[in-house]
Design an enzyme around this catalytic site. Structure first.
Site, PDB file in Angstrom:
ATOM      1  N   CYS A  68       0.825  -1.228  -0.176  1.00  0.00           N
ATOM      2  CA  CYS A  68      -0.019   0.001  -0.026  1.00  0.00           C
ATOM      3  C   CYS A  68       0.596   1.433   0.028  1.00  0.00           C
ATOM      4  O   CYS A  68       0.932   1.907  -0.833  1.00  0.00           O
ATOM      5  CB  CYS A  68      -1.003   0.017   1.111  1.00  0.00           C
ATOM      6  N   LYS A 133      -9.361   6.287   0.628  1.00  0.00           N
ATOM      7  CA  LYS A 133      -7.902   5.895   1.067  1.00  0.00           C
ATOM      8  C   LYS A 133      -6.950   6.574   0.441  1.00  0.00           C
ATOM      9  O   LYS A 133      -6.793   6.705  -0.862  1.00  0.00           O
ATOM     10  CB  LYS A 133      -7.870   4.373   0.916  1.00  0.00           C
ATOM     11  N   HIS A 250      11.578 -21.262  -3.549  1.00  0.00           N
ATOM     12  CA  HIS A 250      12.825 -20.359  -3.319  1.00  0.00           C
ATOM     13  C   HIS A 250      12.907 -20.208  -1.724  1.00  0.00           C
ATOM     14  O   HIS A 250      11.844 -20.271  -1.010  1.00  0.00           O
ATOM     15  CB  HIS A 250      12.755 -19.246  -3.968  1.00  0.00           C
ATOM     16  N   ASP A 316      -3.338  -0.435  -6.492  1.00  0.00           N
ATOM     17  CA  ASP A 316      -1.747  -0.119  -5.837  1.00  0.00           C
ATOM     18  C   ASP A 316      -0.967  -1.311  -5.594  1.00  0.00           C
ATOM     19  O   ASP A 316       0.197  -1.113  -5.435  1.00  0.00           O
ATOM     20  CB  ASP A 316      -2.257   0.335  -4.439  1.00  0.00           C
ATOM     21  N   HIS A 317      -1.621  -2.538  -5.903  1.00  0.00           N
ATOM     22  CA  HIS A 317      -0.866  -3.901  -6.016  1.00  0.00           C
ATOM     23  C   HIS A 317      -2.030  -4.740  -6.467  1.00  0.00           C
ATOM     24  O   HIS A 317      -3.149  -4.690  -6.538  1.00  0.00           O
ATOM     25  CB  HIS A 317      -0.083  -4.134  -4.653  1.00  0.00           C
TER      26      HIS A 317
END
Length: 560
Positions: A68, A133, A250, A316-317
């Site tokens: 965020c 937001k 990984h 935002d993602h």
């Protein structure tokens, strides 16, 4: 005198009428995987499709940090996350390293709120309206975010087989929650939609140009929806991802899986039913967000503003949607770092899709160009206007970078996205073999080509290119030092910090409400081995800054 006054009034009226620059409406949600805006998406998004039909969809668009506050502060400042210097708690911070960092408060020095995109539009003659937001100023989020981000190089004891490891979340994002009928789990967003659309309807087509923004909390986990939206999703068509054995991941992914609560020894987590339910709920939230966009489109029509308003849709993602044994964000995989970008309206003369690789730092220069507002010299991004006009831009860079250093990780990572490949480096580059994926032949990112000697030359070339764009070994060490500096500030500020870490007391930092590490589960995990956890914290905080490799074992220093 009266004639002179009338002349001034006439000049003002003509000046106002002459300013035909476009309005800008920017709708920015959370956690949306950009691939779900592609044609053939399993999510019904009719209102988004209307916007796409009028403009450009960027099919390979990325955030510069998939969480965020770093993502938003980077986008709104037009700077890469490692290039956002600011002061915080009287500490000089070089970048937006985690959700506790962002731009600085006005008057604190460095990059501050006054340097953001909407402030430049305001200086350029735009009226501005922001609702919902924002999350781009340093100091936000909760205490779990703070201590987990700072202590990424502390190696706490854990047992994944017995306790699910050291995790600060519950069971991998939880289960799907469905409210009856059309009762929404996202009322705060709907209330802000009401505010935003009411404001639009008050604007006349002859007023000064405006920049209007709503930041949404939807589609952020938890996976809460209502039956009316879940009914729109064809759940039988959802193919849940297959999870590999933990140790085939990984080492740094193994630790992230653990910290997100996805390694808990709960049989139902790795069932198709559970994963399908979570994904369906995620899709349903996007469908609800699409209805919110529809309200804005109707408001523009009602106010006669559609023809002169640029619409921007982005996020935002992304969200991992159970891929790679994860939910949430914070990682470099496509589901987390690849986001939508749609731009439509006046000045957008090309309609269609763009396959060029772009990122969120490009938005600041793009909107200022569309608004005919001079751009500041510090911007790290490149305007997308040529794409909006012709569908191509020979001068635009052919690669982007992304990075993250905060919570739910145990090491900084850096991504270079170029051509058909994605390259990911960890730490200073010496702790672990990097990752290299061909996104054309391996879109799910399961085959690490960096392990193949035939790709050693390409790996070297990509690493050199990444280091030419960001000196990531030095940035990694800078973040490691920041982590300790900020943790020591917190320990000096909170005299009862040991009791806060174990959950027996709460903190008293301003603007944090009740600082309680019990809220997200940190304290309960800490108390499974309080002596071991405190020893790990003390060893980390009392040592010079160092990059500790990600552990590749299912159990570490766990008491027998």
């Amino acid at each position: 005198m009266m004639a002179r006054a009338l002349g001034i009034i006439l000049m003002l009226a003509l000046g106002a009428a002459a300013d035909k620059r476009p309005n800008i409406l920017f709708l920015h949600d959370e956690s949306t995987d950009g691939r779900l805006y592609n044609q053939g998406s399993p999510v019904p998004i009719p209102n988004i499709r209307k916007v796409q039909a009028r403009g450009v969809t960027f099919k390979k668009h990325y955030v510069n940090s998939p969480i965020c506050a770093p993502s938003r502060s980077s986008m709104w400042s037009g700077r890469q996350p490692h290039n956002i210097p600011h002061m915080h708690n009287n500490i000089s911070v070089g970048g937006s390293w985690n959700n506790y960092e962002g731009v600085g408060l006005n008057g604190t020095g460095g990059t501050t709120e006054s340097d953001l995109m909407h402030m430049y539009l305001a200086k350029g003659g735009y009226s501005t309206f922001l609702v919902g937001k924002t999350d781009w100023v340093a100091g936000g989020h909760d205490i779990t975010t703070m201590v987990d981000s700072w202590s990424i190089y502390a190696r706490f004891p854990y047992s994944q087989p017995k306790e699910g490891g050291f995790h600060i979340w519950g069971d991998c994002g939880g289960n799907l929650s469905v409210l009856p009928g059309n009762q929404s789990a996202h009322e705060s967003d709907w209330k802000n939609v009401e505010k935003g659309t009411a404001w639009l309807r008050e604007q006349g087509p002859n007023q000064e140009p405006f920049f209007a923004y709503q930041g949404f909390n939807i589609v952020h986990p938890k996976y809460d929806t209502s039956q009316v939206y879940l009914d729109r999703i064809n759940q039988s068509a959802i193919e849940p991802p297959t999870w590999r054995p933990l140790l085939e991941n990984h080492p740094c992914d193994l630790q992230t899986i653990m910290k997100k609560g996805c390694a808990l020894p709960l049989d139902y987590l790795n069932t198709s039913e559970h994963k399908r339910g979570v994904i369906a709920g995620y899709y349903a939230m996007i469908a609800e967000y699409d209805d919110m966009i529809g309200e804005y489109l109707q408001a523009l029509d009602d106010a006669g503003l559609t023809e002169n308003t640029i619409i921007v849709l982005s996020s935002d993602h992304g969200d991992m949607q159970m891929q790679h044994e994860q939910f949430y964000k914070m990682v470099a995989y496509e589901a987390s770092s690849h986001v939508p970008l749609v731009i439509a309206g006046p000045g957008v003369t090309y309609q269609g899709e763009v396959d060029a690789i772009t990122s969120m730092v490009d938005l600041f220069p793009t909107l200022l160009d569309l608004a005919s507002v001079p751009k500041p010299a510090f911007l790290d991004g490149t305007s997308l206007v040529p794409f909006l006009q012709t569908g191509s831009s020979p001068s635009h860079p052919t690669e982007i970078i992304s990075q993250f250093h905060g919570e739910n990780l145990v090491m900084s990572w850096y991504m270079l996205r170029t051509a058909d490949v994605k390259y990911i480096a960890w730490g200073t580059g010496t702790q672990h073999v990097p990752q290299l994926f061909n996104l054309t032949s391996d879109p799910n990112e399961y085959t690490n080509l960096a392990l193949d000697p035939d790709y050693s030359t390409l790996v070297s070339q990509l690493d050199q290119r990444l280091q030419s764009l960001i000196d990531y070994p030095n940035v990694t060490m800078e973040v490691a030092k920041y982590n300790q500096d900020m943790a020591r500030w917190w320990m000096d500020t909170e005299s009862n910090w040991r009791s806060i870490l174990n959950g027996s007391e709460t903190g008293n930092l301003p603007n944090k409400g009740q600082d309680d590490l019990n809220a997200d589960g940190w304290a309960s995990v800490w108390m499974l081995d309080p002596e071991g956890c405190q020893a790990a914290w003390d060893k980390w905080i009392n040592s010079p800054p160092a990059i500790t490799p990600c552990l590749d074992v299912l159990e570490y220093n766990w008491p027998q």
